[in-house]
Design a protein around this motif. Sequence first.
Motif, mmCIF file in Angstrom:
data_model
loop_
_atom_site.group_PDB
_atom_site.id
_atom_site.type_symbol
_atom_site.label_atom_id
_atom_site.label_comp_id
_atom_site.label_asym_id
_atom_site.label_seq_id
_atom_site.Cartn_x
_atom_site.Cartn_y
_atom_site.Cartn_z
ATOM 1 N N HIS A 21 0.832 -1.206 0.000
ATOM 2 C CA HIS A 21 0.000 0.000 0.000
ATOM 3 C C HIS A 21 0.867 1.258 0.000
ATOM 4 C CE1 HIS A 21 -4.029 -1.646 0.051
ATOM 5 N NE2 HIS A 21 -3.553 -2.624 0.808
ATOM 6 N N ILE A 24 1.953 1.659 -3.599
ATOM 7 C CA ILE A 24 0.849 2.164 -4.434
ATOM 8 C C ILE A 24 0.656 3.654 -4.211
ATOM 9 C CG2 ILE A 24 -1.653 2.044 -4.801
ATOM 10 C CD1 ILE A 24 -1.364 -1.028 -4.186
ATOM 11 N N HIS A 27 3.542 5.126 -6.280
ATOM 12 C CA HIS A 27 3.751 4.729 -7.681
ATOM 13 C C HIS A 27 2.454 4.489 -8.445
ATOM 14 C CE1 HIS A 27 8.104 4.456 -7.249
ATOM 15 N NE2 HIS A 27 7.837 4.028 -6.023
ATOM 16 N N ASP A 28 1.324 4.737 -7.824
ATOM 17 C CA ASP A 28 0.008 4.667 -8.442
ATOM 18 C C ASP A 28 -0.212 3.332 -9.165
ATOM 19 O OD1 ASP A 28 -2.528 5.666 -8.989
ATOM 20 O OD2 ASP A 28 -1.890 6.550 -10.892
ATOM 21 N N ASP A 29 -0.203 3.335 -10.502
ATOM 22 C CA ASP A 29 -0.526 2.115 -11.258
ATOM 23 C C ASP A 29 0.717 1.379 -11.776
ATOM 24 O OD1 ASP A 29 0.337 3.803 -13.242
ATOM 25 O OD2 ASP A 29 -1.421 3.551 -14.518
ATOM 26 N N PHE A 30 1.897 1.825 -11.396
ATOM 27 C CA PHE A 30 3.169 1.196 -11.767
ATOM 28 C C PHE A 30 3.446 1.242 -13.269
ATOM 29 C CE2 PHE A 30 2.599 -0.131 -7.527
ATOM 30 C CZ PHE A 30 3.852 -0.392 -7.014
ATOM 31 N N ALA A 31 2.868 2.211 -13.961
ATOM 32 C CA ALA A 31 3.079 2.337 -15.405
ATOM 33 C C ALA A 31 4.546 2.605 -15.738
ATOM 34 C CB ALA A 31 2.197 3.449 -15.966
ATOM 35 N N GLU A 54 -0.179 -7.226 -7.649
ATOM 36 C CA GLU A 54 -1.065 -7.604 -8.750
ATOM 37 C C GLU A 54 -2.446 -7.987 -8.242
ATOM 38 O OE1 GLU A 54 0.940 -10.376 -11.387
ATOM 39 O OE2 GLU A 54 1.818 -8.676 -12.464
ATOM 40 N N LEU A 57 -4.051 -4.520 -7.242
ATOM 41 C CA LEU A 57 -4.310 -3.703 -8.428
ATOM 42 C C LEU A 57 -5.084 -4.462 -9.505
ATOM 43 C CD1 LEU A 57 -0.864 -1.882 -8.641
ATOM 44 C CD2 LEU A 57 -3.042 -0.952 -7.822
ATOM 45 N N LYS A 58 -5.722 -5.542 -9.119
ATOM 46 C CA LYS A 58 -6.584 -6.333 -10.015
ATOM 47 C C LYS A 58 -5.855 -6.839 -11.258
ATOM 48 C CE LYS A 58 -10.136 -5.500 -7.373
ATOM 49 N NZ LYS A 58 -9.794 -5.918 -6.051
ATOM 50 N N LYS A 60 -3.084 -6.089 -12.655
ATOM 51 C CA LYS A 60 -2.323 -5.174 -13.504
ATOM 52 C C LYS A 60 -0.935 -5.766 -13.709
ATOM 53 C CE LYS A 60 -0.877 -0.592 -14.411
ATOM 54 N NZ LYS A 60 -0.578 -0.908 -15.780
ATOM 55 N N ILE A 62 2.737 -5.826 -13.709
ATOM 56 C CA ILE A 62 3.832 -5.077 -13.099
ATOM 57 C C ILE A 62 5.126 -5.799 -13.447
ATOM 58 C CG2 ILE A 62 4.840 -4.272 -10.928
ATOM 59 C CD1 ILE A 62 1.936 -4.324 -9.793
#
Length: 186
Positions: A21, A24, A27-31, A54, A57-58, A60, A62
Motif C-alpha cells: 500500500h 501504491i 507509484h500509483d498504477d506502476f506504469a 497484482e 491492483l486487479k 495489472k 507489473i
Amino acid sequence: MQKKTLLDGQKIQITIKRLCHQLIENHDDFANTVLIGIQPRGIFLADRIHQELETILKNKKILKGNLDITFFRDDFRRKDGLVTASSNSIDFIIEGKKVILIDDVLWTGRTIRAALDALLAYGRPEKVELLVLIDRRFSRHLPIEPDYIGHQVDSLNSQQVKVTWASEGAEDKVILLSESTDKNNK
C-alpha cells in the motif's frame, strides 16, 4: 544459540500488505515503475510483493526482475573457493523508469551498493528506491537507507537475522540469532 522471533506467518503477511500500500501511494498504477529483487535472498520478498501488488491492483501487469550482484560485490575475491553466480532475470530496459530494489535484510549497505552498480547494465533509471523487510539499523558501512521498511531491529554485529520463506519449503519467519552467553546453554 538463542533465537528470538521478530516476525512470522500472519505478521509477515500484514507487513507485506502494508509495504504494498505504501508503494501504491507513491507509484500509483506502476506504469513507469519496475520491481527488482536482489539475489539470492531478496527475490523471495520481491515475488511476494509482486504477487500482492497484482492482487490489489486487479491483475495489472507489473514488471519484475531478479538481479545477481555476485561480481559487483567488494568482497567476492576474498571468499575461499569458486564463486558461483546466479542468473539475472530482467527482460526489460530500466532506462527512464523508477526502480524499486528489494532485499530481505539491510545490514551494512554493501549488497545495495553492489546492486546499484549491477543495475546500470540495464540502463539509467529515473529514480531508485529501496524496500527491505528488515532494517538492521546502526550497522551501516555505507550511507544507504531504505525508503520502505517492513520492520526495524537494533542488533549487535555478532547477531544474525535469518529470514525463511514458505516458497523455500520452510515457514514465513524472521528470527534474530544470538550467541548464548550462558555456559549452561552451550
